[in-house]
Design an enzyme around this catalytic site. Structure first.
Site, PDB file in Angstrom:
ATOM      1  N   ASP A   7     -23.942   4.862 -29.762  1.00 56.86           N
ATOM      2  CA  ASP A   7     -23.419   5.415 -28.517  1.00 56.86           C
ATOM      3  C   ASP A   7     -24.411   6.480 -28.051  1.00 56.86           C
ATOM      4  O   ASP A   7     -25.517   6.607 -28.603  1.00 56.86           O
ATOM      5  CB  ASP A   7     -21.973   5.926 -28.679  1.00 56.86           C
ATOM      6  CG  ASP A   7     -21.872   7.212 -29.490  1.00 56.86           C
ATOM      7  OD1 ASP A   7     -22.910   7.696 -30.017  1.00 56.86           O
ATOM      8  OD2 ASP A   7     -20.761   7.762 -29.586  1.00 56.86           O
ATOM      9  N   HIS A   8     -24.018   7.257 -27.034  1.00 57.39           N
ATOM     10  CA  HIS A   8     -24.927   8.273 -26.490  1.00 57.39           C
ATOM     11  C   HIS A   8     -25.356   9.276 -27.558  1.00 57.39           C
ATOM     12  O   HIS A   8     -26.505   9.717 -27.581  1.00 57.39           O
ATOM     13  CB  HIS A   8     -24.257   8.991 -25.311  1.00 57.39           C
ATOM     14  CG  HIS A   8     -22.879   9.477 -25.619  1.00 57.39           C
ATOM     15  ND1 HIS A   8     -21.799   8.609 -25.728  1.00 57.39           N
ATOM     16  CD2 HIS A   8     -22.384  10.712 -25.870  1.00 57.39           C
ATOM     17  CE1 HIS A   8     -20.705   9.296 -26.026  1.00 57.39           C
ATOM     18  NE2 HIS A   8     -21.043  10.570 -26.119  1.00 57.39           N
ATOM     19  N   CYS A  64     -23.494   6.881 -34.307  1.00 60.34           N
ATOM     20  CA  CYS A  64     -22.840   7.680 -33.264  1.00 60.34           C
ATOM     21  C   CYS A  64     -23.015   9.151 -33.648  1.00 60.34           C
ATOM     22  O   CYS A  64     -23.918   9.480 -34.419  1.00 60.34           O
ATOM     23  CB  CYS A  64     -21.379   7.266 -33.070  1.00 60.34           C
ATOM     24  SG  CYS A  64     -20.296   7.480 -34.488  1.00 60.34           S
ATOM     25  N   GLY A  65     -22.186  10.024 -33.096  1.00 56.30           N
ATOM     26  CA  GLY A  65     -22.363  11.443 -33.404  1.00 56.30           C
ATOM     27  C   GLY A  65     -22.089  11.738 -34.870  1.00 56.30           C
ATOM     28  O   GLY A  65     -22.861  12.429 -35.542  1.00 56.30           O
ATOM     29  N   GLY A  67     -20.842   9.057 -37.075  1.00 54.18           N
ATOM     30  CA  GLY A  67     -20.838   7.804 -37.843  1.00 54.18           C
ATOM     31  C   GLY A  67     -19.430   7.331 -38.173  1.00 54.18           C
ATOM     32  O   GLY A  67     -19.237   6.195 -38.605  1.00 54.18           O
ATOM     33  N   ILE A  68     -18.453   8.185 -37.935  1.00 54.26           N
ATOM     34  CA  ILE A  68     -17.082   7.875 -38.365  1.00 54.26           C
ATOM     35  C   ILE A  68     -16.427   6.851 -37.437  1.00 54.26           C
ATOM     36  O   ILE A  68     -15.856   5.855 -37.889  1.00 54.26           O
ATOM     37  CB  ILE A  68     -16.232   9.161 -38.440  1.00 54.26           C
ATOM     38  CG1 ILE A  68     -16.804  10.121 -39.490  1.00 54.26           C
ATOM     39  CG2 ILE A  68     -14.778   8.807 -38.779  1.00 54.26           C
ATOM     40  CD1 ILE A  68     -16.182  11.522 -39.454  1.00 54.26           C
ATOM     41  N   GLY A  69     -16.503   7.091 -36.142  1.00 54.08           N
ATOM     42  CA  GLY A  69     -15.869   6.170 -35.193  1.00 54.08           C
ATOM     43  C   GLY A  69     -16.464   4.778 -35.299  1.00 54.08           C
ATOM     44  O   GLY A  69     -15.737   3.771 -35.280  1.00 54.08           O
ATOM     45  N   MET A  70     -17.774   4.703 -35.438  1.00 55.78           N
ATOM     46  CA  MET A  70     -18.446   3.406 -35.587  1.00 55.78           C
ATOM     47  C   MET A  70     -17.947   2.697 -36.838  1.00 55.78           C
ATOM     48  O   MET A  70     -17.720   1.480 -36.829  1.00 55.78           O
ATOM     49  CB  MET A  70     -19.966   3.604 -35.688  1.00 55.78           C
ATOM     50  CG  MET A  70     -20.633   3.969 -34.383  1.00 55.78           C
ATOM     51  SD  MET A  70     -20.509   2.602 -33.177  1.00 55.78           S
ATOM     52  CE  MET A  70     -21.842   3.052 -32.064  1.00 55.78           C
ATOM     53  N   HIS A  97     -22.282  -2.128 -55.026  1.00 54.24           N
ATOM     54  CA  HIS A  97     -20.880  -2.278 -55.420  1.00 54.24           C
ATOM     55  C   HIS A  97     -20.025  -2.965 -54.365  1.00 54.24           C
ATOM     56  O   HIS A  97     -19.158  -3.765 -54.696  1.00 54.24           O
ATOM     57  CB  HIS A  97     -20.257  -0.897 -55.704  1.00 54.24           C
ATOM     58  CG  HIS A  97     -20.847  -0.209 -56.886  1.00 54.24           C
ATOM     59  ND1 HIS A  97     -20.164   0.748 -57.600  1.00 54.24           N
ATOM     60  CD2 HIS A  97     -22.058  -0.322 -57.498  1.00 54.24           C
ATOM     61  CE1 HIS A  97     -20.925   1.192 -58.593  1.00 54.24           C
ATOM     62  NE2 HIS A  97     -22.085   0.560 -58.540  1.00 54.24           N
ATOM     63  N   ARG A 132     -17.182  -7.944 -61.565  1.00 53.53           N
ATOM     64  CA  ARG A 132     -16.126  -6.993 -61.187  1.00 53.53           C
ATOM     65  C   ARG A 132     -16.233  -6.585 -59.710  1.00 53.53           C
ATOM     66  O   ARG A 132     -15.219  -6.379 -59.042  1.00 53.53           O
ATOM     67  CB  ARG A 132     -16.130  -5.765 -62.099  1.00 53.53           C
ATOM     68  CG  ARG A 132     -17.321  -4.834 -61.960  1.00 53.53           C
ATOM     69  CD  ARG A 132     -17.259  -3.741 -63.024  1.00 53.53           C
ATOM     70  NE  ARG A 132     -18.182  -2.652 -62.778  1.00 53.53           N
ATOM     71  CZ  ARG A 132     -19.496  -2.708 -62.997  1.00 53.53           C
ATOM     72  NH1 ARG A 132     -20.054  -3.819 -63.451  1.00 53.53           N
ATOM     73  NH2 ARG A 132     -20.259  -1.656 -62.755  1.00 53.53           N
ATOM     74  N   HIS A 133     -17.441  -6.530 -59.209  1.00 55.85           N
ATOM     75  CA  HIS A 133     -17.611  -6.167 -57.797  1.00 55.85           C
ATOM     76  C   HIS A 133     -17.237  -7.339 -56.885  1.00 55.85           C
ATOM     77  O   HIS A 133     -16.629  -7.137 -55.833  1.00 55.85           O
ATOM     78  CB  HIS A 133     -19.042  -5.687 -57.537  1.00 55.85           C
ATOM     79  CG  HIS A 133     -19.363  -4.419 -58.253  1.00 55.85           C
ATOM     80  ND1 HIS A 133     -18.526  -3.327 -58.249  1.00 55.85           N
ATOM     81  CD2 HIS A 133     -20.423  -4.066 -59.033  1.00 55.85           C
ATOM     82  CE1 HIS A 133     -19.047  -2.366 -58.973  1.00 55.85           C
ATOM     83  NE2 HIS A 133     -20.194  -2.786 -59.467  1.00 55.85           N
TER      84      HIS A 133
HETATM   85  C1  RB5 Z   1     -18.896  11.029 -28.993  1.00 53.68           C
HETATM   86  O1  RB5 Z   1     -18.775  12.295 -28.455  1.00 53.68           O
HETATM   87  C2  RB5 Z   1     -18.430  11.057 -30.441  1.00 53.68           C
HETATM   88  O2  RB5 Z   1     -17.048  11.097 -30.488  1.00 53.68           O
HETATM   89  C3  RB5 Z   1     -18.959   9.826 -31.159  1.00 53.68           C
HETATM   90  O3  RB5 Z   1     -20.345   9.817 -31.113  1.00 53.68           O
HETATM   91  C4  RB5 Z   1     -18.609   9.688 -32.618  1.00 53.68           C
HETATM   92  O4  RB5 Z   1     -18.923  10.831 -33.337  1.00 53.68           O
HETATM   93  C5  RB5 Z   1     -17.258   9.211 -32.909  1.00 53.68           C
HETATM   94  O5  RB5 Z   1     -16.863   9.017 -34.073  1.00 53.68           O
END
Ligand code: RB5
Length: 147
Positions: A7-8, A64-65, A67-70, A97, A132-133
């Site tokens: 993303d941006h 992304c900012g 990595g969590i949302g992705m 693993h 196992r994996h």
């Molecule tokens: C965008 O502002 C931000 O929410 C996105 O890059 C990311 O961190 C989401 O998990």
């Protein structure tokens, strides 16, 4: 073929990573985004995740900012095992693993030097093939669609 998406917040790092991988002779398919203009990360997570799930790409990297949302979005696509890694140990372990097929990273969390090393580690590490994996990954697959 490695699928790249961002993303941006991850755009600058995705561009740097693409240059780095191409210089190393690794073919990449860039699924966007293409600027720092604000976009919605699930759009790009889905593009890369579907390309990996279909076999069009062998692996993917999403930035992304944080990595969590992705990571959350990519893991909604059946067949995808996306792992958020901000250190080389995790990048190696998740291949060995979990047979992870998508790496996600946060460009606001780590710098480009470490991010490139994590990506290299992820891409060069094979799945262990340990029984196992294999069993545990099959158990994860069995969770799909379960109430
Ligand atoms: C965008 O502002 C931000 O929410 C996105 O890059 C990311 O961190 C989401 O998990």
């Amino acid at each position: 073929m490695i699928g790249l998406g961002c993303d941006h917040g991850g755009y600058a790092l995705k561009e740097e990573l693409k240059r780095h991988l191409e210089e190393a002779g690794i073919a990449c398919m860039d699924f966007g985004c293409d600027s720092q203009e604000s976009v919605d990360y699930p759009v790009y997570a889905e593009k890369v995740a579907r390309a990996v799930a279909s076999g069009e790409c062998s692996e993917g990297i999403l930035i992304c900012g944080t990595g969590i949302g992705m990571c959350i979005a990519a893991n909604k696509i059946p067949g995808v095992r996306a792992a958020l890694c901000h250190d080389c140990f995790s990048a190696q372990a998740t291949k060995e693993h979990n047979n992870a097929n998508i790496l996600t990273m946060g460009a606001r969390v780590i710098g480009p030097g470490l991010a490139l090393k994590i990506a290299d580690t992820f891409l060069k590490t094979p799945f262990s093939q340990d029984e196992r994996h294999i069993r545990r990954i099959a158990m994860i697959d069995g969770l799909e669609g379960k109430e």
